[in-house]
Motif scaffolding. Structure first.
Motif, PDB file in Angstrom:
ATOM      1  N   LYS A  21       0.736  -1.119  -0.094  1.00 17.99           N
ATOM      2  CA  LYS A  21       0.067   0.095  -0.069  1.00 17.99           C
ATOM      3  C   LYS A  21       0.821   1.213   0.100  1.00 17.99           C
ATOM      4  CE  LYS A  21      -4.095   0.021   0.613  1.00 17.99           C
ATOM      5  NZ  LYS A  21      -5.087  -0.026  -0.176  1.00 17.99           N
ATOM      6  N   ILE A  22       0.362   2.516  -0.587  1.00 17.52           N
ATOM      7  CA  ILE A  22       0.819   3.520  -0.447  1.00 17.52           C
ATOM      8  C   ILE A  22      -0.581   4.489   0.131  1.00 17.52           C
ATOM      9  CG2 ILE A  22       2.588   3.565  -2.156  1.00 17.52           C
ATOM     10  CD1 ILE A  22       0.867   4.740  -4.233  1.00 17.52           C
ATOM     11  N   ARG A  23      -0.153   5.506   0.575  1.00 16.06           N
ATOM     12  CA  ARG A  23      -1.578   6.332   0.994  1.00 16.06           C
ATOM     13  C   ARG A  23      -1.069   8.024   1.087  1.00 16.06           C
ATOM     14  NH1 ARG A  23      -4.188   3.453   5.335  1.00 16.06           N
ATOM     15  NH2 ARG A  23      -5.031   2.488   3.319  1.00 16.06           N
ATOM     16  N   ILE A  24      -1.718   8.595   0.437  1.00 15.98           N
ATOM     17  CA  ILE A  24      -1.425  10.115   0.325  1.00 15.98           C
ATOM     18  C   ILE A  24      -2.831  10.878   1.113  1.00 15.98           C
ATOM     19  CG2 ILE A  24      -2.684  10.429  -1.791  1.00 15.98           C
ATOM     20  CD1 ILE A  24      -0.919  12.785  -2.466  1.00 15.98           C
ATOM     21  N   ARG A  25      -2.228  11.688   2.050  1.00 20.81           N
ATOM     22  CA  ARG A  25      -3.191  12.596   3.031  1.00 20.81           C
ATOM     23  C   ARG A  25      -2.635  13.735   3.139  1.00 20.81           C
ATOM     24  NH1 ARG A  25      -6.327   8.707   2.834  1.00 20.81           N
ATOM     25  NH2 ARG A  25      -6.823   7.199   4.661  1.00 20.81           N
ATOM     26  N   PRO A  26      -3.839  14.697   3.423  1.00 20.70           N
ATOM     27  CA  PRO A  26      -3.407  16.119   3.774  1.00 20.70           C
ATOM     28  C   PRO A  26      -2.827  16.539   5.074  1.00 20.70           C
ATOM     29  CG  PRO A  26      -5.764  15.607   4.113  1.00 20.70           C
ATOM     30  CD  PRO A  26      -5.275  14.394   3.753  1.00 20.70           C
ATOM     31  N   GLY A  27      -2.680  15.588   5.952  1.00 19.86           N
ATOM     32  CA  GLY A  27      -2.148  15.771   7.335  1.00 19.86           C
ATOM     33  C   GLY A  27      -1.712  14.241   7.991  1.00 19.86           C
ATOM     34  N   GLY A  28      -1.979  14.281   9.178  1.00 19.71           N
ATOM     35  CA  GLY A  28      -1.758  13.133   9.864  1.00 19.71           C
ATOM     36  C   GLY A  28      -0.668  13.280  10.964  1.00 19.71           C
ATOM     37  N   SER A  29      -0.547  12.362  12.047  1.00 21.55           N
ATOM     38  CA  SER A  29       0.408  12.494  13.193  1.00 21.55           C
ATOM     39  C   SER A  29       1.834  12.234  12.521  1.00 21.55           C
ATOM     40  CB  SER A  29       0.219  11.911  14.318  1.00 21.55           C
ATOM     41  OG  SER A  29       0.128  10.316  14.092  1.00 21.55           O
ATOM     42  N   GLU A  59       3.030  13.255  -9.658  1.00 29.95           N
ATOM     43  CA  GLU A  59       2.367  14.104 -10.763  1.00 29.95           C
ATOM     44  C   GLU A  59       0.986  14.341 -10.613  1.00 29.95           C
ATOM     45  OE1 GLU A  59       5.557  11.958 -14.086  1.00 29.95           O
ATOM     46  OE2 GLU A  59       3.396  11.442 -13.736  1.00 29.95           O
ATOM     47  N   ALA A  60       0.156  13.261 -10.022  1.00 30.54           N
ATOM     48  CA  ALA A  60      -1.317  13.646  -9.919  1.00 30.54           C
ATOM     49  C   ALA A  60      -1.351  14.783  -8.702  1.00 30.54           C
ATOM     50  CB  ALA A  60      -1.870  12.207  -9.499  1.00 30.54           C
ATOM     51  N   PHE A  61      -0.796  14.881  -7.779  1.00 31.93           N
ATOM     52  CA  PHE A  61      -0.807  15.782  -6.602  1.00 31.93           C
ATOM     53  C   PHE A  61      -0.676  17.058  -7.340  1.00 31.93           C
ATOM     54  CE2 PHE A  61       1.739  18.470  -3.642  1.00 31.93           C
ATOM     55  CZ  PHE A  61       0.729  18.485  -2.910  1.00 31.93           C
ATOM     56  N   ALA A  62       0.049  17.313  -8.050  1.00 34.54           N
ATOM     57  CA  ALA A  62       0.417  18.706  -8.789  1.00 34.54           C
ATOM     58  C   ALA A  62      -0.622  18.930  -9.926  1.00 34.54           C
ATOM     59  CB  ALA A  62       1.795  18.786  -9.353  1.00 34.54           C
ATOM     60  N   THR A  63      -0.992  18.037 -10.582  1.00 37.35           N
ATOM     61  CA  THR A  63      -2.186  18.363 -11.736  1.00 37.35           C
ATOM     62  C   THR A  63      -3.569  17.991 -11.506  1.00 37.35           C
ATOM     63  OG1 THR A  63      -1.751  15.937 -12.504  1.00 37.35           O
ATOM     64  CG2 THR A  63      -0.304  17.637 -13.467  1.00 37.35           C
ATOM     65  N   ILE A  64      -3.863  17.210 -10.798  1.00 31.60           N
ATOM     66  CA  ILE A  64      -5.360  16.905 -10.436  1.00 31.60           C
ATOM     67  C   ILE A  64      -5.665  17.317  -9.043  1.00 31.60           C
ATOM     68  CG2 ILE A  64      -5.511  15.118 -12.182  1.00 31.60           C
ATOM     69  CD1 ILE A  64      -5.780  13.096  -9.993  1.00 31.60           C
ATOM     70  N   GLY A  65      -4.693  17.517  -8.237  1.00 32.63           N
ATOM     71  CA  GLY A  65      -4.840  17.874  -6.845  1.00 32.63           C
ATOM     72  C   GLY A  65      -4.956  16.797  -5.776  1.00 32.63           C
ATOM     73  N   LEU A  66      -4.857  17.018  -4.835  1.00 33.11           N
ATOM     74  CA  LEU A  66      -4.579  16.246  -3.506  1.00 33.11           C
ATOM     75  C   LEU A  66      -5.761  15.295  -3.257  1.00 33.11           C
ATOM     76  CD1 LEU A  66      -3.445  15.204  -1.083  1.00 33.11           C
ATOM     77  CD2 LEU A  66      -4.230  16.850   0.305  1.00 33.11           C
ATOM     78  N   THR A  67      -7.144  15.557  -3.220  1.00 33.35           N
ATOM     79  CA  THR A  67      -8.380  15.015  -3.204  1.00 33.35           C
ATOM     80  C   THR A  67      -8.512  13.950  -4.249  1.00 33.35           C
ATOM     81  OG1 THR A  67      -9.406  16.728  -1.979  1.00 33.35           O
ATOM     82  CG2 THR A  67     -10.709  14.892  -2.833  1.00 33.35           C
ATOM     83  N   ASN A  68      -8.185  14.403  -5.660  1.00 34.55           N
ATOM     84  CA  ASN A  68      -8.309  13.476  -6.597  1.00 34.55           C
ATOM     85  C   ASN A  68      -7.368  12.329  -6.711  1.00 34.55           C
ATOM     86  OD1 ASN A  68     -10.547  14.435  -7.955  1.00 34.55           O
ATOM     87  ND2 ASN A  68      -9.690  16.042  -8.916  1.00 34.55           N
ATOM     88  N   ALA A  69      -6.190  12.662  -6.306  1.00 40.39           N
ATOM     89  CA  ALA A  69      -4.890  11.681  -6.126  1.00 40.39           C
ATOM     90  C   ALA A  69      -5.405  10.588  -5.024  1.00 40.39           C
ATOM     91  CB  ALA A  69      -3.728  12.519  -5.595  1.00 40.39           C
ATOM     92  N   MET A  70      -5.787  11.311  -3.833  1.00 45.22           N
ATOM     93  CA  MET A  70      -6.052  10.408  -2.915  1.00 45.22           C
ATOM     94  C   MET A  70      -7.353   9.092  -3.340  1.00 45.22           C
ATOM     95  SD  MET A  70      -6.810  12.975   0.320  1.00 45.22           S
ATOM     96  CE  MET A  70      -7.626  12.049   1.186  1.00 45.22           C
ATOM     97  N   LYS A  76      -7.695   8.297  -6.446  1.00 47.27           N
ATOM     98  CA  LYS A  76      -7.264   7.378  -7.251  1.00 47.27           C
ATOM     99  C   LYS A  76      -6.223   6.404  -6.928  1.00 47.27           C
ATOM    100  CE  LYS A  76      -4.812   7.808 -11.790  1.00 47.27           C
ATOM    101  NZ  LYS A  76      -4.278   8.628 -12.866  1.00 47.27           N
ATOM    102  N   PHE A  77      -5.383   6.843  -5.766  1.00 50.84           N
ATOM    103  CA  PHE A  77      -4.387   5.815  -5.310  1.00 50.84           C
ATOM    104  C   PHE A  77      -4.613   5.248  -4.026  1.00 50.84           C
ATOM    105  CE2 PHE A  77      -2.133   9.000  -8.655  1.00 50.84           C
ATOM    106  CZ  PHE A  77      -1.652   7.822  -9.308  1.00 50.84           C
ATOM    107  N   ASN A  78      -5.353   5.885  -3.224  1.00 52.01           N
ATOM    108  CA  ASN A  78      -5.181   5.286  -1.634  1.00 52.01           C
ATOM    109  C   ASN A  78      -5.768   3.868  -1.571  1.00 52.01           C
ATOM    110  OD1 ASN A  78      -3.793   7.517  -0.770  1.00 52.01           O
ATOM    111  ND2 ASN A  78      -5.683   8.334   0.271  1.00 52.01           N
ATOM    112  N   ASN A  79      -6.662   3.232  -2.560  1.00 54.24           N
ATOM    113  CA  ASN A  79      -7.044   2.005  -2.420  1.00 54.24           C
ATOM    114  C   ASN A  79      -6.489   1.058  -3.395  1.00 54.24           C
ATOM    115  OD1 ASN A  79      -8.884   2.593  -0.352  1.00 54.24           O
ATOM    116  ND2 ASN A  79     -10.353   3.659  -2.006  1.00 54.24           N
ATOM    117  N   VAL A  80      -5.461   1.447  -4.006  1.00 55.04           N
ATOM    118  CA  VAL A  80      -4.632   0.514  -4.931  1.00 55.04           C
ATOM    119  C   VAL A  80      -3.693  -0.433  -4.261  1.00 55.04           C
ATOM    120  CG1 VAL A  80      -2.766   0.495  -6.634  1.00 55.04           C
ATOM    121  CG2 VAL A  80      -4.481   2.151  -6.764  1.00 55.04           C
ATOM    122  N   GLU A  81      -3.856  -1.755  -4.512  1.00 54.94           N
ATOM    123  CA  GLU A  81      -3.078  -2.749  -3.869  1.00 54.94           C
ATOM    124  C   GLU A  81      -2.047  -3.071  -4.974  1.00 54.94           C
ATOM    125  OE1 GLU A  81      -2.976  -5.290  -0.485  1.00 54.94           O
ATOM    126  OE2 GLU A  81      -4.510  -3.848  -0.975  1.00 54.94           O
TER     127      GLU A  81
END
Length: 206
Positions: A114-122, A185-196, A198-203
């Motif tokens: 897994k990979i995970r992109i998030r706007p924050g977190g500890s 690339e997605a973070f900078a082009t489609i934004g954080l929410t869309n990147a999340m 698209k990628f956060n549930n990828v195995e």
């Protein structure tokens, strides 16, 4: 009207610049260890876009221009525990808002698949994130967490994190590194929410 257009262009240019931070430790003994995966992801991004790191203040740095965006990419030379100094310096130098920063970091709490992109977190006990939190005064900055798993005996966490990937893990790691380049690339082009989305549930498995 001209003044308004100038300000609009300035704001647009500001929003099109991003700071990509790979966390790791300098030195050959740390190269390509689990804890240095941030460095490896940034290097893969730069290799894809034909850029090379050069030594600058507090970090190795390279700049990539792609699809109208500017990516200021750094691998701090401060060692992990002082990563925040480099992040704060380059944010200030490039006049970047915190939402335009993406920190790539290893994560024991995520499985290797897994990979995970998030706007924050500890910081979750990660010394690099702890340093950034102290320097920025907040945990609310985007992070790309690269799962490294936690398959180590009790009391061996440090050895595991600072160790090299097992041979059986390496193909998945390489696939994930390439996927992380897509995330940047997605973070900078489609934004954080869309990147999340698209990628956060990828195995990622063989």
């Amino acid at each position: 009207m001209e003044g308004f257009l100038f300000r609009a262009k300035a704001i647009f240019a500001f929003d099109m610049k991003f700071l990509i931070v790979g966390l790791g430790n300098i030195g050959n003994e740390y190269a390509h260890t689990r804890h240095n995966i941030g460095f490896d992801v940034v290097m893969a991004f730069l290799t894809k876009h034909g850029a090379q790191l050069k030594q600058e203040r507090l970090a190795y740095m390279a700049e990539v221009k792609w699809k109208g965006r500017i990516f200021v990419c750094i691998c701090p030379t401060t060692y992990m525990n002082l990563s925040g100094k480099a992040v704060k310096y380059w944010m200030d130098k490039e006049k970047l808002a915190i939402e335009n920063v993406l920190v790539v970091v290893d994560d024991l709490a995520l499985p290797l698949s897994k990979i995970r992109i998030r706007p924050g977190g500890s910081d979750a006990g990660h010394n690099g994130l702890k340093s950034i939190q102290e320097s920025l005064g907040t945990t609310d900055y985007p992070k790309l967490r690269f799962g490294i798993g936690n398959s180590f005996p009790k009391g061996m966490q440090s050895e595991f994190v600072l160790g090299k990937w097992d041979k059986i893990e390496e193909p998945v790691v390489q696939m994930k590194i390439l996927k992380c380049v897509e995330v940047i690339e997605a973070f900078a082009t489609i934004g954080l929410t869309n990147a999340m989305n698209k990628f956060n549930n990828v195995e990622i498995q063989l």
